[in-house]
Design an enzyme around this catalytic site. Structure first.
Site, PDB file in Angstrom:
ATOM      1  N   THR A   1      40.100  39.037  31.640  1.00 14.80           N
ATOM      2  CA  THR A   1      41.533  38.753  31.501  1.00 14.80           C
ATOM      3  C   THR A   1      42.106  39.236  30.158  1.00 14.80           C
ATOM      4  O   THR A   1      43.304  39.123  29.926  1.00 14.80           O
ATOM      5  CB  THR A   1      41.793  37.236  31.620  1.00 14.80           C
ATOM      6  OG1 THR A   1      40.994  36.567  30.645  1.00 14.80           O
ATOM      7  CG2 THR A   1      41.440  36.722  32.996  1.00 14.80           C
TER       8      THR A   1
ATOM      9  N   ARG B   1      39.150  32.587  33.336  1.00 18.58           N
ATOM     10  CA  ARG B   1      39.755  31.287  33.641  1.00 18.58           C
ATOM     11  C   ARG B   1      41.251  31.394  33.896  1.00 18.58           C
ATOM     12  O   ARG B   1      41.824  30.596  34.589  1.00 18.58           O
ATOM     13  CB  ARG B   1      39.524  30.318  32.469  1.00 18.58           C
ATOM     14  CG  ARG B   1      38.091  29.889  32.280  1.00 18.58           C
ATOM     15  CD  ARG B   1      37.915  29.210  30.930  1.00 18.58           C
ATOM     16  NE  ARG B   1      38.350  30.107  29.864  1.00 18.58           N
ATOM     17  CZ  ARG B   1      38.401  29.783  28.580  1.00 18.58           C
ATOM     18  NH1 ARG B   1      38.065  28.560  28.208  1.00 18.58           N
ATOM     19  NH2 ARG B   1      38.804  30.669  27.681  1.00 18.58           N
ATOM     20  N   ARG B   2      41.916  32.395  33.292  1.00 14.99           N
ATOM     21  CA  ARG B   2      43.382  32.462  33.409  1.00 14.99           C
ATOM     22  C   ARG B   2      43.786  33.222  34.670  1.00 14.99           C
ATOM     23  O   ARG B   2      43.791  34.450  34.682  1.00 14.99           O
ATOM     24  CB  ARG B   2      43.973  33.097  32.146  1.00 14.99           C
ATOM     25  CG  ARG B   2      43.988  32.149  30.962  1.00 14.99           C
ATOM     26  CD  ARG B   2      44.353  32.823  29.675  1.00 14.99           C
ATOM     27  NE  ARG B   2      43.319  33.727  29.195  1.00 14.99           N
ATOM     28  CZ  ARG B   2      43.407  34.432  28.074  1.00 14.99           C
ATOM     29  NH1 ARG B   2      44.498  34.344  27.339  1.00 14.99           N
ATOM     30  NH2 ARG B   2      42.415  35.226  27.712  1.00 14.99           N
TER      31      ARG B   2
ATOM     32  N   SER C   1      27.079  41.258  19.058  1.00 10.65           N
ATOM     33  CA  SER C   1      27.989  41.483  17.921  1.00 10.65           C
ATOM     34  C   SER C   1      27.149  41.868  16.710  1.00 10.65           C
ATOM     35  O   SER C   1      25.962  41.509  16.626  1.00 10.65           O
ATOM     36  CB  SER C   1      28.746  40.193  17.597  1.00 10.65           C
ATOM     37  OG  SER C   1      29.446  40.300  16.369  1.00 10.65           O
TER      38      SER C   1
ATOM     39  N   TYR D   1      28.787  30.881  15.317  1.00 14.32           N
ATOM     40  CA  TYR D   1      29.087  32.127  16.051  1.00 14.32           C
ATOM     41  C   TYR D   1      27.946  33.122  15.862  1.00 14.32           C
ATOM     42  O   TYR D   1      27.464  33.718  16.836  1.00 14.32           O
ATOM     43  CB  TYR D   1      30.421  32.729  15.572  1.00 14.32           C
ATOM     44  CG  TYR D   1      30.756  34.012  16.330  1.00 14.32           C
ATOM     45  CD1 TYR D   1      31.041  33.963  17.695  1.00 14.32           C
ATOM     46  CD2 TYR D   1      30.748  35.250  15.706  1.00 14.32           C
ATOM     47  CE1 TYR D   1      31.314  35.133  18.415  1.00 14.32           C
ATOM     48  CE2 TYR D   1      31.023  36.418  16.410  1.00 14.32           C
ATOM     49  CZ  TYR D   1      31.309  36.352  17.764  1.00 14.32           C
ATOM     50  OH  TYR D   1      31.577  37.508  18.479  1.00 14.32           O
TER      51      TYR D   1
ATOM     52  N   LYS E   1      25.353  34.782  18.744  1.00 12.69           N
ATOM     53  CA  LYS E   1      25.196  36.228  18.964  1.00 12.69           C
ATOM     54  C   LYS E   1      23.770  36.684  18.631  1.00 12.69           C
ATOM     55  O   LYS E   1      23.286  37.667  19.205  1.00 12.69           O
ATOM     56  CB  LYS E   1      26.260  37.015  18.187  1.00 12.69           C
ATOM     57  CG  LYS E   1      27.670  36.815  18.748  1.00 12.69           C
ATOM     58  CD  LYS E   1      27.792  37.256  20.214  1.00 12.69           C
ATOM     59  CE  LYS E   1      29.184  37.080  20.792  1.00 12.69           C
ATOM     60  NZ  LYS E   1      29.299  37.538  22.196  1.00 12.69           N
TER      61      LYS E   1
HETATM   62  P1  NDP Z   1      39.252  38.290  23.880  1.00 21.50           P
HETATM   63  O1  NDP Z   1      39.584  36.942  23.345  1.00 21.50           O
HETATM   64  O2  NDP Z   1      40.302  39.339  23.884  1.00 21.50           O
HETATM   65  O3  NDP Z   1      38.660  38.128  25.378  1.00 21.50           O
HETATM   66  C1  NDP Z   1      37.703  37.154  25.670  1.00 21.50           C
HETATM   67  C2  NDP Z   1      37.529  37.040  27.173  1.00 21.50           C
HETATM   68  O4  NDP Z   1      36.514  36.048  27.431  1.00 21.50           O
HETATM   69  C3  NDP Z   1      38.781  36.597  27.900  1.00 21.50           C
HETATM   70  O5  NDP Z   1      38.944  37.362  29.076  1.00 21.50           O
HETATM   71  C4  NDP Z   1      38.507  35.144  28.260  1.00 21.50           C
HETATM   72  O6  NDP Z   1      39.110  34.826  29.506  1.00 21.50           O
HETATM   73  C5  NDP Z   1      36.981  35.173  28.435  1.00 21.50           C
HETATM   74  N1  NDP Z   1      36.393  33.839  28.304  1.00 21.50           N
HETATM   75  C6  NDP Z   1      36.310  33.073  27.181  1.00 21.50           C
HETATM   76  N2  NDP Z   1      35.763  31.886  27.474  1.00 21.50           N
HETATM   77  C7  NDP Z   1      35.490  31.904  28.810  1.00 21.50           C
HETATM   78  C8  NDP Z   1      34.916  30.970  29.708  1.00 21.50           C
HETATM   79  N3  NDP Z   1      34.513  29.754  29.303  1.00 21.50           N
HETATM   80  N4  NDP Z   1      34.765  31.314  31.017  1.00 21.50           N
HETATM   81  C9  NDP Z   1      35.186  32.530  31.431  1.00 21.50           C
HETATM   82  N5  NDP Z   1      35.721  33.465  30.631  1.00 21.50           N
HETATM   83  C10 NDP Z   1      35.890  33.149  29.336  1.00 21.50           C
HETATM   84  O7  NDP Z   1      37.990  38.778  23.029  1.00 21.50           O
HETATM   85  P2  NDP Z   1      37.131  40.138  23.020  1.00 21.50           P
HETATM   86  O8  NDP Z   1      37.465  41.001  24.169  1.00 21.50           O
HETATM   87  O9  NDP Z   1      37.200  40.690  21.662  1.00 21.50           O
HETATM   88  O10 NDP Z   1      35.672  39.497  23.199  1.00 21.50           O
HETATM   89  C11 NDP Z   1      34.802  39.794  24.267  1.00 21.50           C
HETATM   90  C12 NDP Z   1      33.384  39.597  23.788  1.00 21.50           C
HETATM   91  O11 NDP Z   1      33.120  40.496  22.710  1.00 21.50           O
HETATM   92  C13 NDP Z   1      33.065  38.195  23.257  1.00 21.50           C
HETATM   93  O12 NDP Z   1      31.781  37.844  23.706  1.00 21.50           O
HETATM   94  C14 NDP Z   1      33.081  38.378  21.741  1.00 21.50           C
HETATM   95  O13 NDP Z   1      32.260  37.452  21.078  1.00 21.50           O
HETATM   96  C15 NDP Z   1      32.535  39.782  21.624  1.00 21.50           C
HETATM   97  N6  NDP Z   1      32.841  40.509  20.386  1.00 21.50           N
HETATM   98  C16 NDP Z   1      34.123  40.696  19.954  1.00 21.50           C
HETATM   99  C17 NDP Z   1      34.371  41.420  18.790  1.00 21.50           C
HETATM  100  C18 NDP Z   1      35.727  41.631  18.241  1.00 21.50           C
HETATM  101  O14 NDP Z   1      35.855  41.908  17.025  1.00 21.50           O
HETATM  102  N7  NDP Z   1      36.783  41.554  19.032  1.00 21.50           N
HETATM  103  C19 NDP Z   1      33.270  42.040  18.034  1.00 21.50           C
HETATM  104  C20 NDP Z   1      31.951  41.762  18.588  1.00 21.50           C
HETATM  105  C21 NDP Z   1      31.779  41.057  19.719  1.00 21.50           C
HETATM  106  P3  NDP Z   1      39.848  33.453  29.876  1.00 21.50           P
HETATM  107  O15 NDP Z   1      40.362  32.862  28.602  1.00 21.50           O
HETATM  108  O16 NDP Z   1      40.931  33.873  30.832  1.00 21.50           O
HETATM  109  O17 NDP Z   1      38.791  32.648  30.551  1.00 21.50           O
HETATM  110  C1  8X3 Z   2      32.966  39.766  16.038  1.00 25.94           C
HETATM  111  C2  8X3 Z   2      32.649  40.566  14.841  1.00 25.94           C
HETATM  112  O1  8X3 Z   2      32.226  40.459  12.347  1.00 25.94           O
HETATM  113  O2  8X3 Z   2      34.123  39.207  13.206  1.00 25.94           O
HETATM  114  O3  8X3 Z   2      31.798  39.503  16.759  1.00 25.94           O
HETATM  115  O4  8X3 Z   2      31.889  38.428  13.563  1.00 25.94           O
HETATM  116  S1  8X3 Z   2      32.723  39.613  13.427  1.00 25.94           S
END
Ligand code: NDP
Ligand code: 8X3
Length: 252
Positions: free
Chosen positions: A11, A34-35, A139, A152, A156
């Site tokens: 989402t 979820r959304r 990550s 966090y 990871k």
């Molecule tokens: P966003 O917040 O943009 O997206 C996160 C997604 O995860 C949403 O679609 C949300 O959907 C879903 N989500 C969260 N909790 C739940 C749940 N309980 N059940 C189902 N879906 C869930 O973040 P990112 O796209 O940046 O993050 C995606 C992944 O990448 C994560 O695992 C994050 O830790 C990792 N990451 C991100 C980095 C960054 O800098 N952005 C760097 C490294 C890793 P909804 O709320 O609709 O359920």
């Molecule tokens: C997200 C990257 O460096 O903000 O996983 O933890 S950092």
């Protein structure tokens, strides 16, 4: 028959961009999150690619819902080729002595237990077909612990370790397992981490050409489309201005 990918957390951010990338390239896509209204909006957006789309509205933290949804997939959706374990979050950024234990529960339940529940439900379908590819979104925070990152980073690190275990466990079943470990990427990630504080979230990326969700989708697509005999086990991706969690150069 077309190839099928299932993406958790489609989402927003990486998951949404990955759904678009694979649909553009002819994959049938299962989008989850979820959304519900976001899933509905994405179904509309993906309809232009003339592939099949199945939205599934569930929370990865609820094991019974995960199991039920996967076990009752319609027959034409059961041959899953790719799973992207992407749903995840950071919540809060405090020293361990000031941390909010509800935030800790959310991160552990989603990033570790949710990833495991989905893998437990989906992987037998891949084992039965003796093929498949699982992506875990880790990550750089799983490679090094940083101040205030405590829980966090630990979740990871768990993803990093689980990816290696899963690769070994699923080796004899011809299933590839790949960890994608991004650095700073501008999505809704920091907004969620700072509980909706937009100023604090946007400050994280000030002066940095951060990764985009599309960059991560491209990397996943690259790994997923390599020849059958090639498996990328671990891919660390950072913006050019960031070396790791400790070193980055920001433009003033
Ligand atoms: P966003 O917040 O943009 O997206 C996160 C997604 O995860 C949403 O679609 C949300 O959907 C879903 N989500 C969260 N909790 C739940 C749940 N309980 N059940 C189902 N879906 C869930 O973040 P990112 O796209 O940046 O993050 C995606 C992944 O990448 C994560 O695992 C994050 O830790 C990792 N990451 C991100 C980095 C960054 O800098 N952005 C760097 C490294 C890793 P909804 O709320 O609709 O359920
Ligand atoms: C997200 C990257 O460096 O903000 O996983 O933890 S950092």
């Amino acid at each position: 028959m077309g190839k099928i990918i299932i993406i958790t957390g489609a989402t927003a951010g990486f998951g949404r961009a990955t759904a678009i990338k694979f649909a553009q390239n002819g994959y049938d896509v299962i989008i989850t999150g979820r959304r519900k209204e976001r899933l509905d909006e994405l179904v509309k957006e993906l309809s232009k690619f003339k592939v099949k789309i199945l939205p599934l509205n569930f929370d990865v933290r609820k094991n019974s819902d995960v199991t039920k949804v996967i076990n009752t997939l319609p027959d034409e959706w059961k041959n899953l080729d790719i799973l992207v374990n992407n749903a995840g979050l950071a919540a809060g950024m405090e020293h361990v002595n000031d941390g909010n234990t509800d935030d800790w529960d959310r991160m552990i339940d989603t990033n570790v237990k949710g990833l495991l529940y989905v893998t437990r439900a989906v992987s037998p379908l891949m084992v039965a077909r003796n093929k498949g590819h699982i992506f875990n979104i880790g990550s750089i925070a799983g490679k090094f612990a940083y101040e205030n990152g405590n829980v966090y980073c630990a979740t990871k690190s768990a993803v990093d370790s689980l990816t290696r275990s899963m690769r070994i466990d699923l080796l004899k079943h011809n299933i590839k397992v790949t960890q994608i470990a991004p650095g700073m990427a501008e999505t809704e990630f920091s907004l969620v981490r700072f509980h909706g504080d937009e100023a604090r979230a946007s400050a994280v990326y000030k002066g940095i050409d951060a990764l985009t969700a599309g960059d991560i989708a491209d990397a996943i697509y690259y790994c997923a489309t390599l020849p059958a005999h090639v498996c990328i086990n671990d891919l660390v991706i950072t913006p050019t201005q960031q070396a790791d969690v400790f070193y980055n150069v920001k433009k003033s």
